[in-house]
Write a protein that holds these residues in place. Structure first.
Motif, mmCIF file in Angstrom:
data_model
loop_
_atom_site.group_PDB
_atom_site.id
_atom_site.type_symbol
_atom_site.label_atom_id
_atom_site.label_comp_id
_atom_site.label_asym_id
_atom_site.label_seq_id
_atom_site.Cartn_x
_atom_site.Cartn_y
_atom_site.Cartn_z
ATOM 1 N N LEU A 8 -43.253 -5.739 -31.300
ATOM 2 C CA LEU A 8 -44.409 -5.733 -31.988
ATOM 3 C C LEU A 8 -43.508 -5.455 -33.329
ATOM 4 N N TRP A 9 -43.909 -5.948 -34.297
ATOM 5 C CA TRP A 9 -43.161 -5.955 -35.659
ATOM 6 C C TRP A 9 -44.402 -5.145 -36.605
ATOM 7 N N LEU A 10 -44.347 -3.906 -36.955
ATOM 8 C CA LEU A 10 -45.325 -3.232 -37.909
ATOM 9 C C LEU A 10 -44.663 -3.398 -38.996
ATOM 10 N N LYS A 11 -45.112 -4.247 -39.896
ATOM 11 C CA LYS A 11 -44.496 -4.419 -41.237
ATOM 12 C C LYS A 11 -45.013 -3.645 -42.264
ATOM 13 N N GLY A 12 -44.015 -2.806 -43.069
ATOM 14 C CA GLY A 12 -44.623 -1.965 -44.067
ATOM 15 C C GLY A 12 -45.355 -2.742 -45.122
ATOM 16 N N ALA A 13 -46.521 -2.370 -45.535
ATOM 17 C CA ALA A 13 -47.313 -3.147 -46.571
ATOM 18 C C ALA A 13 -47.749 -2.221 -47.757
ATOM 19 N N GLY A 14 -47.893 -2.836 -48.765
ATOM 20 C CA GLY A 14 -48.659 -2.160 -49.988
ATOM 21 C C GLY A 14 -47.482 -1.948 -50.952
ATOM 22 N N ALA A 15 -47.814 -1.254 -52.099
ATOM 23 C CA ALA A 15 -47.221 -1.053 -53.379
ATOM 24 C C ALA A 15 -45.844 -0.474 -53.090
ATOM 25 N N LYS A 16 -45.879 0.502 -52.215
ATOM 26 C CA LYS A 16 -44.616 1.243 -51.743
ATOM 27 C C LYS A 16 -44.553 1.064 -50.354
ATOM 28 N N PRO A 17 -44.170 0.198 -49.822
ATOM 29 C CA PRO A 17 -44.289 -0.261 -48.512
ATOM 30 C C PRO A 17 -43.489 0.831 -47.376
ATOM 31 N N PRO A 18 -43.996 1.338 -46.547
ATOM 32 C CA PRO A 18 -43.240 2.415 -45.423
ATOM 33 C C PRO A 18 -42.175 1.384 -44.518
ATOM 34 N N ASP A 19 -41.264 2.086 -44.098
ATOM 35 C CA ASP A 19 -40.278 1.367 -43.277
ATOM 36 C C ASP A 19 -40.775 0.670 -42.122
ATOM 37 N N ASP A 20 -40.248 -0.508 -41.804
ATOM 38 C CA ASP A 20 -40.654 -1.374 -40.748
ATOM 39 C C ASP A 20 -40.534 -0.650 -39.340
ATOM 40 N N ILE A 21 -41.410 -0.803 -38.387
ATOM 41 C CA ILE A 21 -41.232 -0.248 -37.121
ATOM 42 C C ILE A 21 -41.172 -1.655 -35.881
ATOM 43 N N PHE A 22 -40.230 -1.415 -35.125
ATOM 44 C CA PHE A 22 -40.306 -2.439 -34.123
ATOM 45 C C PHE A 22 -40.599 -1.794 -32.713
ATOM 46 N N ILE A 23 -41.373 -2.192 -32.107
ATOM 47 C CA ILE A 23 -41.360 -1.650 -30.307
ATOM 48 C C ILE A 23 -41.428 -2.837 -29.450
#
Length: 117
Positions: free
Chosen positions: A63-78
């Motif tokens: 799973l790739w949780l891609k940080g989104a938005g104006a100031k995206p959070p760091d991506d997370i992989f599970i």
């Protein structure tokens, strides 16, 4: 029994197209990983887009949780189960650790391929 249907979207603005259905081992682990991801504090507080990342040559799906938005959070992989030897299904990794795990797995596969007949 659960199954998954896959759609492919070739560009951000393209209409998703049906690709296939699947009842294999990654279907249940995908559902389990999504449930775990939804409970992560940073996911609850942040803005993420969900994607599934496949690395077929290394038999890795995450799973790739891609940080989104104006100031995206760091991506997370599970990592999804079944994971190849050396990786753990359900393990959560940041971008640096995920890349390092793929490089190490590739190096190990390269060694085993070079010595096999």
């Amino acid at each position: 029994m659960i199954a998954a249907a896959e759609a492919i979207q070739r560009t951000a603005n393209a209409k998703p197209l049906f690709s296939n259905t699947n009842e294999g081992p990654f279907v249940a682990s995908t559902a389990k990983a999504i449930e775990a991801a939804e409970r992560l504090p940073e996911v609850e507080a942040g803005n993420y887009e969900l994607a599934v990342l496949r690395v077929p040559a290394l038999y890795v799906i995450a799973l790739w949780l891609k940080g989104a938005g104006a100031k995206p959070p760091d991506d997370i992989f599970i990592l999804l189960e079944p994971a190849p030897t050396g990786l753990t299904g359900g393990e959560r990794l940041d971008v640096r650790d995920f890349n390092a795990a793929l490089v190490a797995l590739k190096a190990e596969r390269g060694k085993s391929t070079a010595t096999s007949s």
